[in-house]
Scaffold this motif. Structure first.
Motif, PDB file in Angstrom:
ATOM      1  N   ARG A  32      18.120 -19.263 -23.138  1.00  0.00           N
ATOM      2  CA  ARG A  32      18.500 -18.445 -21.998  1.00  0.00           C
ATOM      3  C   ARG A  32      17.238 -17.943 -21.303  1.00  0.00           C
ATOM      4  N   TYR A  33      17.384 -17.655 -20.040  1.00  0.00           N
ATOM      5  CA  TYR A  33      16.267 -17.086 -19.300  1.00  0.00           C
ATOM      6  C   TYR A  33      16.644 -15.677 -18.871  1.00  0.00           C
ATOM      7  N   ALA A  34      16.117 -15.194 -17.765  1.00  0.00           N
ATOM      8  CA  ALA A  34      16.291 -13.788 -17.415  1.00  0.00           C
ATOM      9  C   ALA A  34      17.763 -13.395 -17.362  1.00  0.00           C
ATOM     10  N   ARG A  35      18.072 -12.259 -17.979  1.00  0.00           N
ATOM     11  CA  ARG A  35      19.441 -11.753 -17.919  1.00  0.00           C
ATOM     12  C   ARG A  35      19.417 -10.239 -18.027  1.00  0.00           C
ATOM     13  N   ASN A  36      20.429  -9.631 -17.435  1.00  0.00           N
ATOM     14  CA  ASN A  36      20.539  -8.178 -17.514  1.00  0.00           C
ATOM     15  C   ASN A  36      21.061  -7.780 -18.892  1.00  0.00           C
ATOM     16  N   ASP A  37      20.534  -6.719 -19.387  1.00  0.00           N
ATOM     17  CA  ASP A  37      20.973  -6.234 -20.690  1.00  0.00           C
ATOM     18  C   ASP A  37      22.454  -5.879 -20.649  1.00  0.00           C
ATOM     19  N   THR A  42      21.251 -10.470 -27.720  1.00  0.00           N
ATOM     20  CA  THR A  42      21.319 -11.837 -27.187  1.00  0.00           C
ATOM     21  C   THR A  42      20.796 -12.801 -28.244  1.00  0.00           C
ATOM     22  N   ASP A  44      19.958 -16.699 -28.634  1.00  0.00           N
ATOM     23  CA  ASP A  44      19.875 -18.021 -28.009  1.00  0.00           C
ATOM     24  C   ASP A  44      19.066 -18.923 -28.925  1.00  0.00           C
ATOM     25  N   ARG A  71      16.600 -17.099 -31.531  1.00  0.00           N
ATOM     26  CA  ARG A  71      15.986 -15.846 -31.079  1.00  0.00           C
ATOM     27  C   ARG A  71      17.072 -14.782 -30.942  1.00  0.00           C
ATOM     28  N   GLN A  73      17.502 -10.973 -29.578  1.00  0.00           N
ATOM     29  CA  GLN A  73      16.828  -9.920 -28.811  1.00  0.00           C
ATOM     30  C   GLN A  73      17.785  -8.769 -28.579  1.00  0.00           C
ATOM     31  N   PHE A 126      12.668  -3.039 -26.079  1.00  0.00           N
ATOM     32  CA  PHE A 126      13.327  -4.296 -26.424  1.00  0.00           C
ATOM     33  C   PHE A 126      12.478  -5.019 -27.459  1.00  0.00           C
TER      34      PHE A 126
END
Lengths: 149, 105
Positions: A32-37, A42, A44, A71, A73, A126
């Motif tokens: 996954r790339y940029a995402r809102n919390d 998360t 991936d 990963r 996070q 984070f």
């Protein structure tokens, strides 16, 4: 059919989703790339390398050894973050150990490396824990979509 | 201590009628902060071997005179009804302090 690597990532996703509480974790079978919390951890994954071992059998069968990086996070109060990441490892390792991999892998995946990452730039800290699993699978060298049991 | 003429200017800039938060909506350990600008911008940040995440970066800027050098790590602020824990702060030496927070979850 999909490439065996795709099938394996989907199996990891299935195993993790079955074991991890859905209100606390969101699992993706790819990177996954940029995402809102979202308030959930998360999870991936991506296979970073896949090597064909020396020919171990006569014919076209080949054993591959690959590394999958999972990963996890999450955002958390900074004093709790490391404890939560350690708990994430316990949950992930337990889920993978409890799953039956016999129809797709040569043996159960082996946890071979753990790394950490973090950021304190925002209103909550984070952090991430990256688990590297190595595993082997067997395919026909001319057919990457079919496992040889 | 900055001059009173600067404090007058700051009071105007940070007033709720200009750029400041509404009166009574910013509390420092339960005490009202009179005149403060709150930014809570969503920012994208990197974590090395990880997914980029997007989360708010809460920053409060206010005239420093009302804090009298008594800000302390872990002070609790109430801003727009939400709780924030003071992580660190920068006093620019000209009467303004910028504070960074951990959101209390």
């Amino acid at each position: 059919m999909a490439h065996v690597r795709t099938q394996i990532r989907e199996r990891f996703k299935t195993a993790l989703e079955a074991a991890l509480p859905s209100l606390q974790y969101e699992v993706f079978a790819s990177r996954r790339y940029a995402r809102n919390d979202t308030g959930k951890a998360t999870v991936d994954m991506a296979i970073s390398n896949d090597q064909t071992q020396a020919r171990e059998v006569m014919g076209a069968a080949r054993v591959h050894v690959a590394s999958l990086y999972i990963r996890v996070q999450r955002g958390a109060q900074e004093t709790l973050l490391d404890d939560l990441l350690d708990a994430d490892e316990v949950a992930i390792v337990g889920a993978i150990a409890a799953h039956d991999w016999s129809d797709i892998l040569e043996e159960s995946p082996e946890l071979s490396q753990v790394n950490f990452t973090e950021s304190d730039e925002t209103g909550i800290a984070f952090g991430g824990i990256i688990l590297r699993y190595d595993f082997g699978y067997r395919i026909n060298k001319d057919d990457p979509e079919t496992i040889i049991p | 201590m900055v001059g009173s003429f600067i404090q007058d200017d700051l009071a105007t800039i940070f007033a709720s009628s200009e750029f400041g938060e509404a009166n009574g909506t910013v509390l420092w350990n339960g005490v009202e902060v009179k005149g403060a600008i709150f930014d809570n911008e969503g920012v994208e940040f990197q974590m090395g071997e990880g997914v980029s995440q997007i989360y708010e970066q809460p920053v409060l800027t206010a005239p420093s005179v009302q804090f009298n050098d008594r800000l302390a790590d872990g002070d609790i602020f109430t801003i727009r009804g939400a709780l924030y824990r003071l992580k660190n702060w920068l006093d620019d030496g000209t009467g303004v302090v910028e504070m960074m927070f951990e959101k209390v979850k």
